[in-house]
Design a protein around this motif. Sequence first.
Motif, PDB file in Angstrom:
ATOM      1  N   GLY A 147      17.213  13.938 -18.818  1.00 60.04           N
ATOM      2  CA  GLY A 147      17.483  15.416 -18.400  1.00 60.04           C
ATOM      3  C   GLY A 147      15.995  16.256 -18.942  1.00 60.04           C
ATOM      4  O   GLY A 147      15.280  15.886 -19.466  1.00 60.04           O
ATOM      5  N   ARG A 148      16.282  17.518 -18.911  1.00 61.01           N
ATOM      6  CA  ARG A 148      15.300  18.585 -19.221  1.00 61.01           C
ATOM      7  C   ARG A 148      15.245  18.715 -20.698  1.00 61.01           C
ATOM      8  O   ARG A 148      16.135  18.800 -21.386  1.00 61.01           O
ATOM      9  N   THR A 149      14.244  18.542 -21.402  1.00 62.87           N
ATOM     10  CA  THR A 149      13.963  18.571 -22.630  1.00 62.87           C
ATOM     11  C   THR A 149      13.663  19.666 -23.049  1.00 62.87           C
ATOM     12  O   THR A 149      12.802  20.700 -22.515  1.00 62.87           O
ATOM     13  N   PRO A 150      14.315  20.082 -24.349  1.00 61.23           N
ATOM     14  CA  PRO A 150      13.650  21.591 -24.905  1.00 61.23           C
ATOM     15  C   PRO A 150      12.411  21.635 -25.032  1.00 61.23           C
ATOM     16  O   PRO A 150      11.876  20.736 -25.293  1.00 61.23           O
ATOM     17  N   ILE A 151      11.997  23.004 -24.840  1.00 60.46           N
ATOM     18  CA  ILE A 151      10.435  23.194 -24.940  1.00 60.46           C
ATOM     19  C   ILE A 151       9.970  22.962 -26.263  1.00 60.46           C
ATOM     20  O   ILE A 151       8.817  22.361 -26.432  1.00 60.46           O
ATOM     21  N   THR A 152      10.694  23.220 -27.417  1.00 60.53           N
ATOM     22  CA  THR A 152      10.151  22.806 -28.709  1.00 60.53           C
ATOM     23  C   THR A 152       9.932  21.345 -28.878  1.00 60.53           C
ATOM     24  O   THR A 152       8.722  21.073 -29.572  1.00 60.53           O
ATOM     25  N   GLU A 153      10.677  20.319 -28.259  1.00 62.41           N
ATOM     26  CA  GLU A 153      10.363  19.096 -28.386  1.00 62.41           C
ATOM     27  C   GLU A 153       8.941  18.637 -27.450  1.00 62.41           C
ATOM     28  O   GLU A 153       8.379  17.808 -27.831  1.00 62.41           O
ATOM     29  N   ILE A 154       9.052  19.248 -26.209  1.00 63.40           N
ATOM     30  CA  ILE A 154       7.678  19.073 -25.712  1.00 63.40           C
ATOM     31  C   ILE A 154       6.357  19.409 -26.431  1.00 63.40           C
ATOM     32  O   ILE A 154       5.469  18.995 -26.308  1.00 63.40           O
ATOM     33  N   TYR A 155       6.585  20.760 -27.121  1.00 56.21           N
ATOM     34  CA  TYR A 155       5.585  21.291 -27.934  1.00 56.21           C
ATOM     35  C   TYR A 155       5.235  20.213 -28.991  1.00 56.21           C
ATOM     36  O   TYR A 155       3.992  20.202 -29.189  1.00 56.21           O
ATOM     37  N   ASP A 156       6.144  19.811 -29.396  1.00 54.40           N
ATOM     38  CA  ASP A 156       5.735  18.859 -30.712  1.00 54.40           C
ATOM     39  C   ASP A 156       4.786  17.668 -30.105  1.00 54.40           C
ATOM     40  O   ASP A 156       3.886  17.380 -30.799  1.00 54.40           O
ATOM     41  N   LEU A 157       5.134  17.275 -28.945  1.00 52.27           N
ATOM     42  CA  LEU A 157       4.156  16.124 -28.598  1.00 52.27           C
ATOM     43  C   LEU A 157       2.856  16.654 -27.930  1.00 52.27           C
ATOM     44  O   LEU A 157       1.822  16.160 -28.332  1.00 52.27           O
ATOM     45  N   PHE A 176       1.616  20.550 -20.852  1.00 48.05           N
ATOM     46  CA  PHE A 176       1.178  22.139 -21.021  1.00 48.05           C
ATOM     47  C   PHE A 176       1.126  22.722 -19.745  1.00 48.05           C
ATOM     48  O   PHE A 176       1.922  23.726 -19.375  1.00 48.05           O
ATOM     49  N   ASP A 177       0.794  22.041 -18.583  1.00 49.52           N
ATOM     50  CA  ASP A 177       0.693  22.716 -17.160  1.00 49.52           C
ATOM     51  C   ASP A 177       2.026  22.633 -16.734  1.00 49.52           C
ATOM     52  O   ASP A 177       2.697  23.572 -16.131  1.00 49.52           O
ATOM     53  N   LEU A 178       2.710  21.638 -17.019  1.00 45.84           N
ATOM     54  CA  LEU A 178       4.093  21.562 -16.409  1.00 45.84           C
ATOM     55  C   LEU A 178       5.081  22.629 -17.213  1.00 45.84           C
ATOM     56  O   LEU A 178       5.891  23.329 -16.259  1.00 45.84           O
ATOM     57  N   ILE A 179       5.098  22.749 -18.576  1.00 42.97           N
ATOM     58  CA  ILE A 179       5.914  23.662 -19.198  1.00 42.97           C
ATOM     59  C   ILE A 179       5.527  25.203 -18.868  1.00 42.97           C
ATOM     60  O   ILE A 179       6.408  26.236 -18.746  1.00 42.97           O
ATOM     61  N   ARG A 180       4.233  25.608 -18.463  1.00 41.66           N
ATOM     62  CA  ARG A 180       3.938  26.972 -18.107  1.00 41.66           C
ATOM     63  C   ARG A 180       4.502  27.120 -16.701  1.00 41.66           C
ATOM     64  O   ARG A 180       4.816  28.448 -16.393  1.00 41.66           O
ATOM     65  N   TRP A 181       4.349  26.114 -15.770  1.00 42.48           N
ATOM     66  CA  TRP A 181       5.053  26.559 -14.413  1.00 42.48           C
ATOM     67  C   TRP A 181       6.633  26.438 -14.375  1.00 42.48           C
ATOM     68  O   TRP A 181       7.315  27.427 -13.846  1.00 42.48           O
ATOM     69  N   PHE A 182       7.339  25.559 -15.165  1.00 44.45           N
ATOM     70  CA  PHE A 182       8.670  25.081 -14.947  1.00 44.45           C
ATOM     71  C   PHE A 182       9.509  25.394 -16.259  1.00 44.45           C
ATOM     72  O   PHE A 182      10.557  25.324 -16.026  1.00 44.45           O
ATOM     73  N   GLY A 183       8.796  25.652 -17.381  1.00 44.69           N
ATOM     74  CA  GLY A 183       9.690  25.589 -18.536  1.00 44.69           C
ATOM     75  C   GLY A 183      10.271  24.385 -19.101  1.00 44.69           C
ATOM     76  O   GLY A 183       9.202  23.497 -18.976  1.00 44.69           O
ATOM     77  N   LYS A 184      11.458  24.095 -19.218  1.00 46.96           N
ATOM     78  CA  LYS A 184      11.871  22.944 -19.739  1.00 46.96           C
ATOM     79  C   LYS A 184      11.898  21.504 -18.467  1.00 46.96           C
ATOM     80  O   LYS A 184      12.038  21.954 -17.376  1.00 46.96           O
ATOM     81  N   VAL A 185      11.227  20.531 -18.798  1.00 47.09           N
ATOM     82  CA  VAL A 185      10.982  19.450 -17.927  1.00 47.09           C
ATOM     83  C   VAL A 185      11.326  17.978 -18.755  1.00 47.09           C
ATOM     84  O   VAL A 185      11.418  18.103 -20.095  1.00 47.09           O
ATOM     85  N   PRO A 186      11.449  17.019 -18.136  1.00 43.37           N
ATOM     86  CA  PRO A 186      11.885  15.634 -18.583  1.00 43.37           C
ATOM     87  C   PRO A 186      10.647  15.218 -19.513  1.00 43.37           C
ATOM     88  O   PRO A 186       9.675  15.341 -19.352  1.00 43.37           O
TER      89      PRO A 186
END
Length: 512
Positions: A180-190, A155-165
Motif C-alpha cells: 500500500g501507500r507507505t508513510p512519507i517518513t519511511e520513503i524519506y529514510d530511503l 522525491f519527485d513522486l512524493i512532492r506530487w502525490f504524497g504517500k506512494v508505495p
Amino acid sequence: MKKHIYIIANFLAIFALTSCESELNQIPLSQGTTENFYSTANDFIQARNATYSYAFHGANEYGYANRILNLSEVRSDNFYATTQASRNWEGINNFTTALSTNPLIKEAYLSNYNAIYKANQLLEKLESNGSVITSETDRTTMKAEASFLRAFCYFDLIRWFGKVPLIKNTLTAGEVAKIGRTPITEIYDLILSDLLFAVNNLPPSYDNANFGRVTKYGAKGLLAQVYMTRSSPDYGIDGAMLGLNEWDKAYQQLNDIKTSNLFVFDTNYANIFKTEGNANKENVLVIPYTQNTGNGVGGNFQIELGYQPYFASLNLSDQGSLEYKPISTSFLAMFDTNDSRRAVTLAESYTVASGTYKGTYTSNPLVKKYIDASRYGNGRTDWGVDFIVIRYTDVLLLMAECTLHGGGGTQADVDDIVNDIRERGGLARDAVNVNLDRLFNERRMEFFGEGTRWFDLIRSGNAVTIMNNWKTSEDTSDKLGTIDKNSLLYPLPLSEFLAAPGLYTQNPGYDN
C-alpha cells in the motif's frame, strides 16, 4: 558531447520495451526481468545509461522537463492556461478534482516507477554480479548513480502525490499488489540514505565525454532540496512537507557547492540558456539532449510553454503547440522597466512572414529562454537544448532562503545575492533587508519558465493564500475550481486503483 549516455541508453530502452513492454506498462503493479543480461561490464554500463534515460527522459517522447513545466509551472500563478479546447494541461491549471485519469498525472507516476524499477534492478545486479566490473571505484560510482536516480524519482513522486508505495527491490506483480501507500517518513529514510551514499561516492565532476552523469554536487543540490522540503510547513496534509527545522542541513549542502569553486555565477543571463555542456558553469544538475543523432536523444520540452506561431516565425517545422497558454497578468506586471531578463525570457512580439500563421503577434507572449533555433534538429522531438534541473543561481538563492530561516549566513549575504541577480538584470543594487516575500518574488522572475514556481509556493508556507489571492484577481472568467490545502497534492492515477482494488485510498479532495 551530450549524446554519450543517451545513445547507448536508447538502444537498451528499445530492448527493454520490446522484451518487457507489458510489464513496464504496469509498473509498479508488476515487474519484468532480464535474466540473461548483466553478464559483462558493458551490460552494466548500458543498464546504468538506461536508468538515466528512464529517470530523465521518461517514455513516449515525454520526460522530466515536460512534466515539471506542466505540473509545476502551469499549475502555479505564473499561467492562466484556461483554453476553449480540452487539453491535458487545462485540468492541471483549472484545479479540477477530476484529475485521476489525466495523462500528465499518469505519466508522472508510471515513468518514475519505471525508472525506480531499473535502478532497483541495477543495484541488485551490482550486488550479485558486479564483479564483472573489475574496477571497484567504477562499481561504487555506478551504485551511487543508481542510488541517486532512485532517490530523484521517489522525491519527485512524493512532492506530487504524497504517500506512494515504497518498492526497494524488484518484485513480482503479486508482491507489488500487496504494497500500500507507505508513510512519507519511511520513503524519506530511503531517499536520504540513497542521497548520502551518492554524495559520499560520486566524483566532483566529469570530463566532456561523460557530461550528463550526476556528480557529487548535483547530489548535494538535490539533498538540499530534500531537507528544505522536509522543513516546509505541512499545511495539515499528508505530503512531502514535514515542518522540520533542517534549514541548517540544507545550507551546509548548498554551501559545499559554493565553496567547491567549480561553479560560476554567470554575469550574462542569456548565456545560461545558450551555453552547453561543461562550458556552462551554472550547471549543477542538468539533463542533456542532443539533436540530429537519429537515436531519439533530442528533447521537446520547448513545446510545453511555446506557441506554434512563434515557432513559425523562426521558420521551424510544426511543433504541435496549437493552443496558447496565457501568462498571468500578475507575472507580466512584476518586471521593472529596465530588467533585461524579460527580453531573454519572453517573446512578446513576433512576426510570421507567410503561411498558415501569417501575421504579427503582440498579445501572445511566451517563454523563449529554452527555444534556440540553432539547436533544432529534425522535428519536434529533436531539440538539442539541455534542461537545467539545478543551476548555480538557484543554489545561491536557496542558501539565502535557508539564511532567512536561521540555517546559516547573514542578512548581508542575502542582500548581496539578490543584488548580484538584480545587477545582472541591469537593475540597481538597492535590495536591503530582503525578507522571504521579496526573495520568492525575485525567484519568480529569475526562474520563470523553469518549473520551480509550484515548489517555491509550497515552501513559502503561503501557497493556498497566494493562489487564492491570484485567483481573485486573475480568474475573471470564473474557470478555476476550489484551491485549498488538498490542491497541493495531485491524485494517484485511477489505473492504479483499478489494478489493485482496495489497496489504495485516494488523496482527499479528488474524484477517484
